[in-house]
Design an enzyme around this catalytic site. Structure first.
Site, PDB file in Angstrom:
ATOM      1  N   ARG A 129       0.802  -1.224   0.000  1.00  0.00           N
ATOM      2  CA  ARG A 129       0.000   0.000   0.000  1.00  0.00           C
ATOM      3  C   ARG A 129       0.836   1.276   0.000  1.00  0.00           C
ATOM      4  O   ARG A 129       0.304   2.385  -0.136  1.00  0.00           O
ATOM      5  CB  ARG A 129      -0.961  -0.012   1.206  1.00  0.00           C
ATOM      6  N   GLN A 171      13.803 -13.675   5.164  1.00  0.00           N
ATOM      7  CA  GLN A 171      12.560 -14.455   5.112  1.00  0.00           C
ATOM      8  C   GLN A 171      12.236 -14.584   3.619  1.00  0.00           C
ATOM      9  O   GLN A 171      11.826 -13.610   2.989  1.00  0.00           O
ATOM     10  CB  GLN A 171      11.428 -13.747   5.848  1.00  0.00           C
ATOM     11  N   GLY A 186       4.118 -15.189   7.188  1.00  0.00           N
ATOM     12  CA  GLY A 186       3.473 -14.721   8.413  1.00  0.00           C
ATOM     13  C   GLY A 186       4.485 -14.324   9.477  1.00  0.00           C
ATOM     14  O   GLY A 186       5.683 -14.600   9.352  1.00  0.00           O
ATOM     15  N   ARG A 206      26.545  27.543   1.393  1.00  0.00           N
ATOM     16  CA  ARG A 206      26.770  26.169   0.920  1.00  0.00           C
ATOM     17  C   ARG A 206      27.903  25.517   1.715  1.00  0.00           C
ATOM     18  O   ARG A 206      28.605  26.183   2.476  1.00  0.00           O
ATOM     19  CB  ARG A 206      27.025  26.196  -0.581  1.00  0.00           C
ATOM     20  N   LYS A 255      30.416  29.516  -0.634  1.00  0.00           N
ATOM     21  CA  LYS A 255      30.791  28.090  -0.697  1.00  0.00           C
ATOM     22  C   LYS A 255      32.267  27.991  -0.362  1.00  0.00           C
ATOM     23  O   LYS A 255      33.057  28.763  -0.903  1.00  0.00           O
ATOM     24  CB  LYS A 255      30.544  27.538  -2.099  1.00  0.00           C
ATOM     25  N   ASN A 294      35.884  31.779  -9.519  1.00  0.00           N
ATOM     26  CA  ASN A 294      36.734  30.726  -8.947  1.00  0.00           C
ATOM     27  C   ASN A 294      36.900  29.526  -9.860  1.00  0.00           C
ATOM     28  O   ASN A 294      37.597  28.597  -9.532  1.00  0.00           O
ATOM     29  CB  ASN A 294      36.159  30.266  -7.602  1.00  0.00           C
TER      30      ASN A 294
HETATM   31  C1  UD1 Z   1      -0.095  -8.228  12.942  1.00  0.00           C
HETATM   32  C2  UD1 Z   1      -0.621  -9.115  14.059  1.00  0.00           C
HETATM   33  C3  UD1 Z   1      -1.884  -8.510  14.630  1.00  0.00           C
HETATM   34  C4  UD1 Z   1      -1.606  -7.113  15.129  1.00  0.00           C
HETATM   35  C5  UD1 Z   1      -0.983  -6.279  14.023  1.00  0.00           C
HETATM   36  C6  UD1 Z   1      -0.519  -4.967  14.600  1.00  0.00           C
HETATM   37  C7  UD1 Z   1      -0.059 -11.444  13.566  1.00  0.00           C
HETATM   38  C8  UD1 Z   1      -0.526 -12.717  13.013  1.00  0.00           C
HETATM   39  N1  UD1 Z   1      -0.898 -10.427  13.526  1.00  0.00           N
HETATM   40  O1  UD1 Z   1      -1.069  -8.229  11.923  1.00  0.00           O
HETATM   41  O2  UD1 Z   1      -2.365  -9.302  15.715  1.00  0.00           O
HETATM   42  O3  UD1 Z   1      -2.777  -6.517  15.618  1.00  0.00           O
HETATM   43  O4  UD1 Z   1       0.154  -6.920  13.451  1.00  0.00           O
HETATM   44  O5  UD1 Z   1      -0.099  -4.135  13.580  1.00  0.00           O
HETATM   45  O6  UD1 Z   1       1.060 -11.364  14.043  1.00  0.00           O
HETATM   46  N2  UD1 Z   1       6.105  -9.420   8.644  1.00  0.00           N
HETATM   47  C9  UD1 Z   1       7.170 -10.116   8.140  1.00  0.00           C
HETATM   48  N3  UD1 Z   1       6.943 -11.284   7.477  1.00  0.00           N
HETATM   49  C10 UD1 Z   1       5.705 -11.770   7.284  1.00  0.00           C
HETATM   50  C11 UD1 Z   1       4.605 -11.052   7.794  1.00  0.00           C
HETATM   51  C12 UD1 Z   1       4.848  -9.884   8.482  1.00  0.00           C
HETATM   52  O7  UD1 Z   1       8.316  -9.713   8.310  1.00  0.00           O
HETATM   53  O8  UD1 Z   1       5.587 -12.831   6.657  1.00  0.00           O
HETATM   54  C13 UD1 Z   1       6.355  -8.159   9.372  1.00  0.00           C
HETATM   55  C14 UD1 Z   1       5.846  -6.962   8.616  1.00  0.00           C
HETATM   56  O9  UD1 Z   1       6.873  -6.391   7.814  1.00  0.00           O
HETATM   57  C15 UD1 Z   1       5.445  -6.022   9.736  1.00  0.00           C
HETATM   58  C16 UD1 Z   1       5.020  -6.973  10.858  1.00  0.00           C
HETATM   59  O10 UD1 Z   1       5.632  -8.199  10.584  1.00  0.00           O
HETATM   60  O11 UD1 Z   1       6.528  -5.274  10.212  1.00  0.00           O
HETATM   61  C17 UD1 Z   1       3.504  -7.131  10.928  1.00  0.00           C
HETATM   62  O12 UD1 Z   1       3.028  -7.647   9.721  1.00  0.00           O
HETATM   63  P1  UD1 Z   1       1.627  -7.257   9.107  1.00  0.00           P
HETATM   64  O13 UD1 Z   1       1.488  -7.959   7.814  1.00  0.00           O
HETATM   65  O14 UD1 Z   1       1.440  -5.794   9.134  1.00  0.00           O
HETATM   66  O15 UD1 Z   1       0.677  -7.957  10.183  1.00  0.00           O
HETATM   67  P2  UD1 Z   1      -0.838  -7.652  10.429  1.00  0.00           P
HETATM   68  O16 UD1 Z   1      -1.640  -8.520   9.530  1.00  0.00           O
HETATM   69  O17 UD1 Z   1      -1.062  -6.215  10.431  1.00  0.00           O
END
Ligand code: UD1
Ligand code: MG
Length: 475
Positions: free
Chosen positions: A16, A86, A91, A344, A362, A397
């Protein structure tokens, strides 16, 4: 002594943001979001520091390497942030598992998000304390509109029974306004045992870190909730509107803290002070001012509206009139600069120097009391104390290939509309007549003037006119 690993999750796609730049590298008050998170983590003196990256990994890792160079002194000896990959978005639970080689061996793992940049070290310490030797503690907020967040379900003892993601929650669960901010402190042994047991049987088909809460409760050791009173601190960034909101919150926080330390801000909502800036007491700052980088402003200095200063040192009681733009420069005590001056890199103004409107400098050093009040370019110049640089003076200069130095002794007087063709040296109290092109060195106390001979022809205009009319064709 128990050892602490901080793991920052930064592998998210950030779709987004609609950007080529990975989300966590978007700047917030002068430094990437990830930098703010690393700064807060650093204040906890961690033994291990791990960044889990995925999307835009090369850029994130390059930036972390750069951050490390600049911050080694603040980290405990031998602590270097490690980036672990990752490879796919599995997740939050999967992300922490990918970071395991980095946190393995620590006693406590503190999990942070790279896109939640406003958390303070004080809050993180409170979160750690809330665990109190238990399996885990979770940072919880209470939001007027909890849509989209994981909901925190408490048991009758106020411990956490489970966290349910919005997408997986029942209507009744969606009424809960306690939300998971995402940050948690976890016993590392429990974490290592629990991660391999996570299952992706949920609405998103991911490994949810939040399932750890239900697992701990099932073991009869439910996690502790640390409920944050100020939910502005857990504001996350998913799109540029939230980035701007975080910018506003942080700017407000920084500005308030300077006001409490004796700095006057005439119009604080329009003043931007980056986090690396330092200000003395009784500094006065007008509206629309931007202070960036490592700018330092000493006590009693006045910065009028619209000034933009990047890595500038301003000494006691100096005054910068409106719309002065300066970078990598030093401004001496009681000096006066602007309005509309451009300093500068490499400019050094000693005490009581005056640089007026439409003057550009400068790599120029102006000695104490020197003045360049109007419309000049002073580049690669050493200008002695008490020199007077007339309006429209230009140091030539650059010959198209190389840069050359102009050197003026003490008390040199430069008449208006002068070109100083470098390399050139003028001795103490040399005097340059207006309109001169200086191409040779001038000894101390000498006058130099180059001027085309003056011609005045009386009645010339009338004669010219008559000639012109006589030449017109007759009808
Ligand atoms: C997550 C939480 C949710 C919480 C919310 C707060 C879980 C399952 N859910 O949801 O309970 O209310 O954050 O903002 O934990 N990230 C990774 N790898 C991944 C997925 C995420 O590095 O595979 C990182 C993202 O870059 C981010 C953070 O983890 O910094 C949270 O990820 P995001 O996808 O925003 O999680 P939410 O679905 O918002
Ligand atoms: Mg999120």
């Amino acid at each position: 002594m128990s050892s602490l690993a901080v793991v920052i999750l930064a592998a998210g796609l950030g779709k987004r943001m609609v950007s080529q730049t990975p989300k966590v590298l978007h700047p917030l008050l002068g430094q990437p979001m990830l930098g703010h998170v690393l700064d807060a983590a650093t204040q906890l003196a961690p033994d291990k520091l791990v960044v889990v990256s995925g999307h835009g990994r090369a850029q994130v890792e390059a930036w972390v390497a750069q951050w490390t160079l600049a911050n080694t002194a603040k980290l405990q000896a031998g602590v270097v942030p490690v980036c672990l990959e990752q490879p796919h978005q599995g997740g939050t639970g999967h992300a922490v598992a990918c970071g395991q080689p980095g946190w393995h061996g620590a006693d406590e793992v503190l999990i942070l998000y790279g896109d939640t940049p406003l958390l303070t070290a004080a809050t993180l310490q409170d979160l750690r304390k809330a665990r109190a030797g238990g399996l885990l503690s979770l940072l919880v907020g209470e939001l007027p509109d909890p849509t989209g967040y994981g909901r925190v379900l408490l048991d009758q003892n106020g411990r956490i029974a489970a966290v349910v993601e919005h997408k997986d929650a029942s209507d009744a669960q969606r009424q809960v306004r306690l939300i998971n901010a995402g940050m948690m402190s976890v016993d590392a042994q429990f974490l290592a045992q629990a991660l391999p047991q996570l299952q992706p049987n949920n609405a998103q088909g991911e490994l949810y870190l939040t399932d750890l809460l239900g697992m701990a409760a099932a073991q009869g050791q439910p996690g502790a909730a640390h409920i944050l009173p100020d939910h502005r601190e857990i504001q996350g960034v998913n799109h540029r509107g939230e980035l701007a909101l975080c910018g506003e919150i942080l700017r407000d926080r920084v500005n308030r803290s300077w006001m409490l330390r004796g700095v006057s801000l005439d119009n604080p909502t329009t003043t931007l002070i980056e986090t690396g800036v330092e200000l003395g007491p009784d500094v006065q700052i007008a509206g629309g001012v931007e202070l960036r980088g490592t700018t330092r402003i000493a006590s009693g200095a006045v910065i009028e509206c619209g000034c933009v200063l990047t890595d500038v040192i301003v000494s006691e009681n100096a005054r910068l009139l409106p719309y002065t733009v300066a970078s990598q420069s030093v401004i001496g005590a009681a000096a006066q600069v602007g309005p509309f001056a451009h300093l500068r890199p490499g400019t050094r103004l000693d005490a009581k120097v005056k640089v007026g409107n439409f003057v550009e400098t400068k790599k120029a050093h102006l000695g104490e009391g020197a003045k360049a009040s109007h419309l000049s370019y002073l580049g690669d110049a050493e200008i002695g104390p008490d020199c007077n640089i007339g309006a429209g003076t230009i140091t030539c200069n650059y010959d198209g290939v190389n840069k050359f130095q102009t050197t003026l002794g003490r008390g040199v007087f430069i008449g208006s509309d002068t070109q100083l063709v470098a390399p050139v040296t003028l001795g103490d109290e040399a005097y340059v007549g207006a309109g001169t092109t200086v191409t040779r060195d001038v000894p101390a106390g000498a006058l130099i003037v180059t001027r085309a001979p003056t011609t005045i022809k009386e009645g010339w205009v009338a004669k010219k006119k008559a000639l012109r009319e006589g030449a017109k064709p007759h009808h």
